[in-house]
Every structure is written in structure tokens, then in C-alpha cells.
Scaffold this motif. Structure first.
Motif, short mmCIF file in Angstrom:
data_model
loop_
_atom_site.label_atom_id
_atom_site.label_comp_id
_atom_site.label_asym_id
_atom_site.label_seq_id
_atom_site.Cartn_x
_atom_site.Cartn_y
_atom_site.Cartn_z
N LEU A 154 -1.55 -1.17 -2.96
CA LEU A 154 -0.26 -1.95 -2.24
C LEU A 154 -0.09 -0.87 -1.85
O LEU A 154 1.30 -1.03 -0.56
N ALA A 155 0.05 0.41 -2.39
CA ALA A 155 0.42 1.56 -0.96
C ALA A 155 0.31 1.94 0.60
O ALA A 155 1.03 2.53 1.38
N ILE A 156 -1.17 1.09 0.04
CA ILE A 156 -1.78 1.52 1.00
C ILE A 156 -2.16 0.86 2.60
O ILE A 156 -1.89 0.65 3.81
N ALA A 157 -2.78 -0.20 2.34
CA ALA A 157 -2.97 -1.31 3.22
C ALA A 157 -2.53 -1.95 4.02
O ALA A 157 -2.52 -2.00 5.21
N PRO A 158 -0.97 -2.14 3.22
CA PRO A 158 -0.01 -2.73 4.89
C PRO A 158 -0.17 -2.06 5.66
O PRO A 158 -0.29 -1.51 6.58
N GLY A 159 0.25 -0.74 5.69
CA GLY A 159 0.87 0.73 6.11
C GLY A 159 -0.43 1.02 7.39
O GLY A 159 -0.85 1.25 8.57
N LEU A 160 -2.16 0.70 6.89
CA LEU A 160 -2.91 0.91 7.46
C LEU A 160 -3.33 -0.07 8.04
O LEU A 160 -3.80 0.27 9.50
N ALA A 161 -2.69 -1.16 7.80
CA ALA A 161 -2.78 -2.76 9.05
C ALA A 161 -1.84 -2.34 9.91
O ALA A 161 -2.66 -2.49 11.03
N GLN A 162 -0.81 -2.12 9.70
CA GLN A 162 -0.44 -2.32 10.81
C GLN A 162 -0.62 -0.88 12.11
O GLN A 162 -0.55 -1.37 13.60
N MET A 163 -1.22 -0.03 11.89
CA MET A 163 -1.36 1.31 12.08
C MET A 163 -2.82 0.86 13.25
O MET A 163 -2.85 1.08 14.23
N LEU A 164 -4.12 0.02 12.71
CA LEU A 164 -4.71 -0.86 13.33
C LEU A 164 -4.11 -1.24 14.18
O LEU A 164 -5.52 -1.75 14.97
N VAL A 165 -3.97 -2.62 13.59
CA VAL A 165 -2.81 -3.61 14.64
C VAL A 165 -2.61 -2.81 15.88
O VAL A 165 -2.77 -3.25 16.69
N ARG A 166 -1.71 -2.43 15.55
CA ARG A 166 -0.63 -1.43 16.83
C ARG A 166 -1.71 -0.72 18.09
O ARG A 166 -1.63 -0.89 18.79
N MET A 181 4.46 4.60 6.08
CA MET A 181 3.50 5.17 6.84
C MET A 181 3.11 6.08 5.98
O MET A 181 2.29 7.03 5.57
N THR A 182 4.48 7.12 5.16
CA THR A 182 4.53 7.94 3.62
C THR A 182 2.46 7.86 3.28
O THR A 182 2.38 8.66 3.36
N ALA A 183 2.35 7.02 2.63
CA ALA A 183 1.27 6.93 1.86
C ALA A 183 0.14 7.52 2.73
O ALA A 183 -0.70 7.84 1.76
N LEU A 193 -4.17 -10.36 1.22
CA LEU A 193 -2.72 -10.35 2.04
C LEU A 193 -1.86 -9.76 2.81
O LEU A 193 -2.12 -9.46 3.96
N ARG A 194 -2.06 -8.28 1.79
CA ARG A 194 -0.81 -7.65 2.64
C ARG A 194 -2.02 -6.57 3.96
O ARG A 194 -1.11 -5.98 4.38
N PHE A 195 -2.89 -6.65 4.30
CA PHE A 195 -3.15 -6.53 4.72
C PHE A 195 -3.62 -7.30 6.14
O PHE A 195 -3.43 -7.47 7.28
N GLY A 196 -4.59 -7.99 5.83
CA GLY A 196 -4.84 -9.48 6.43
C GLY A 196 -4.12 -10.15 7.12
O GLY A 196 -4.30 -10.53 8.51
N ASN A 197 -3.08 -10.13 6.70
CA ASN A 197 -1.82 -11.23 7.25
C ASN A 197 -1.35 -10.57 8.16
O ASN A 197 -0.92 -10.78 9.23
#
Length: 200
Positions: free
Chosen positions: A57-69, A1-3, A106-110
Motif C-alpha cells: 500500500l505504501a509503495i506500489a501506487p507511487g511506483l506505478a505513477q512514477m513509471l507510467v509518467r 512519493m515519500t515512501a 490493482l493499486r499498481f496495475g489500474n
């Protein structure tokens, strides 16, 4: 989440509960929810950037986690989600490719699909826009792309976003289909058309 810590300006949550449609009370009221992050465009002011992957790679996964939560909290949990979708809007100083980059991986959508047990692809919109523009998230059933009852759109606006150097990234979900769906699904058409072809 640092990014993301110094990029996300704010989170926005929008929801509506459908109680009556066509003058008839819904047997099962459905909730449509959208959660959006307004963040600094990581490619803004850098001219044409050939390789977008490092920031993806730096932003999409953390962004998805934040929004999904946030989204699951608003919907009442993963099991309540029946339909889903995504959207991104880039500000006037960015490229549509910048909006696309953060959601079409997929690092966002999955992360979203796995959180709600989805199998269908995530329907989407991606565009350029300014503060207050319409942000539309088309949705479909998370398990069956052919169920027309869950072809829905949740639409909202953010008065001050996206700024020229920002991107709005949003996820949408619905806890049910349209209140009185009665047009049938794709499979009915496919069966009828196949039968018509045989009789020709």
C-alpha cells in the motif's frame, strides 16, 4: 512519493524502433519501450514476513505513477500506446513473492490501465535474478486480448541490478503490433474450431 524517495536507486529506460522485419520495411514503424525502477526490497533482511500489505500500500501506487509518467513520455503520450505489460525481478536475497507483491495489485496495475485507457489484463513475468539478468515484458493489445498482432515481448538488461536486496519493477508498452502480422487472431481459430465441431 515519500515512501519511494529513499528506496529508488535509479530509473532505466529502454526502447527500440522496429523499421524492417523479415527484410521488408514496416508500413508503420512501432516503438517498444520499457521503463524500470531499481529499488530497495522493503522486506529484505527481515526474515519471513507474513503480511506484505503495508509495504504494498505504501509503495506500489507511487511506483506505478512514477513509471507510467516516464513510459508515456517515451511513447509519445497515452494515445500512442497500443500494447502493454509488466515485470518484476527480485534479487537473490528476496522471495519471488516480494517481486509479485509490487506488481500484482490493482493499486499498481489500474494506474497503468487507466492512464492508457486499457481494458485487457496486464501480462507479466516475475522471477528471481541477479545483476544483468534478462528482464522480459510480454505484452498484448490494451483493448483486445485476442489480437495476436500485439503479442510482443520487450527484453532488456540492467548491468548492476537487481542487487541481492533490490527489486526491479518494470512497465512495457508498444506503439503498434508486429510489423507484418499475418497469423490471424484467436477469433479465427475459435470460429474454425466451432465449425469443425458442428460438422463432426
Amino acid at each position: 512519493m515519500t515512501a519511494l524517495s529513499n528506496r529508488v536507486r535509479k530509473l532505466v529506460r529502454y526502447s527500440e524502433d522496429i523499421l524492417i522485419e523479415g527484410g521488408k520495411e514496416a508500413a508503420k514503424p512501432a516503438r517498444m519501450v520499457a521503463v524500470a525502477a531499481v529499488l530497495q526490497n522493503p522486506w529484505a533482511g527481515r526474515g519471513f514476513v507474513e503480511n506484505l500489505r503495508p509495504e504494498i500500500l505504501a509503495i506500489a501506487p507511487g511506483l506505478a505513477q512514477m513509471l507510467v509518467r516516464e513510459l508515456l513520455e517515451a511513447c509519445g503520450g497515452a494515445d500512442a500506446v497500443e500494447a502493454y505489460g509488466k515485470a518484476a525481478v527480485v534479487g537473490s536475497s528476496g522471495e519471488v513473492e516480494h517481486a509479485s507483491a509490487l506488481i500484482h495489485t490493482l493499486r499498481f496495475g489500474n494506474i497503468f490501465r487507466e492512464a492508457v485507457g486499457g481494458k485487457s489484463y496486464l501480462s507479466f513475468t516475475n522471477k528471481r535474478g541477479g545483476p544483468g539478468c534478462a528482464i522480459a515484458i510480454p505484452m498484448m493489445h490494451k483493448l483486445d486480448e485476442g489480437l495476436r498482432s500485439h503479442y510482443l515481448t520487450v527484453e532488456f538488461t540492467i548491468g548492476d541490478a537487481p542487487g541481492p536486496d533490490e527489486i526491479v519493477v518494470a512497465l512495457g508498452a508498444a506503439t503498434g503490433g508486429r510489423a507484418h502480422a499475418r497469423i490471424g487472431n484467436r477469433y479465427i481459430d475459435m470460429k474454425e474450431m466451432a465449425e469443425e465441431g458442428k460438422g463432426a
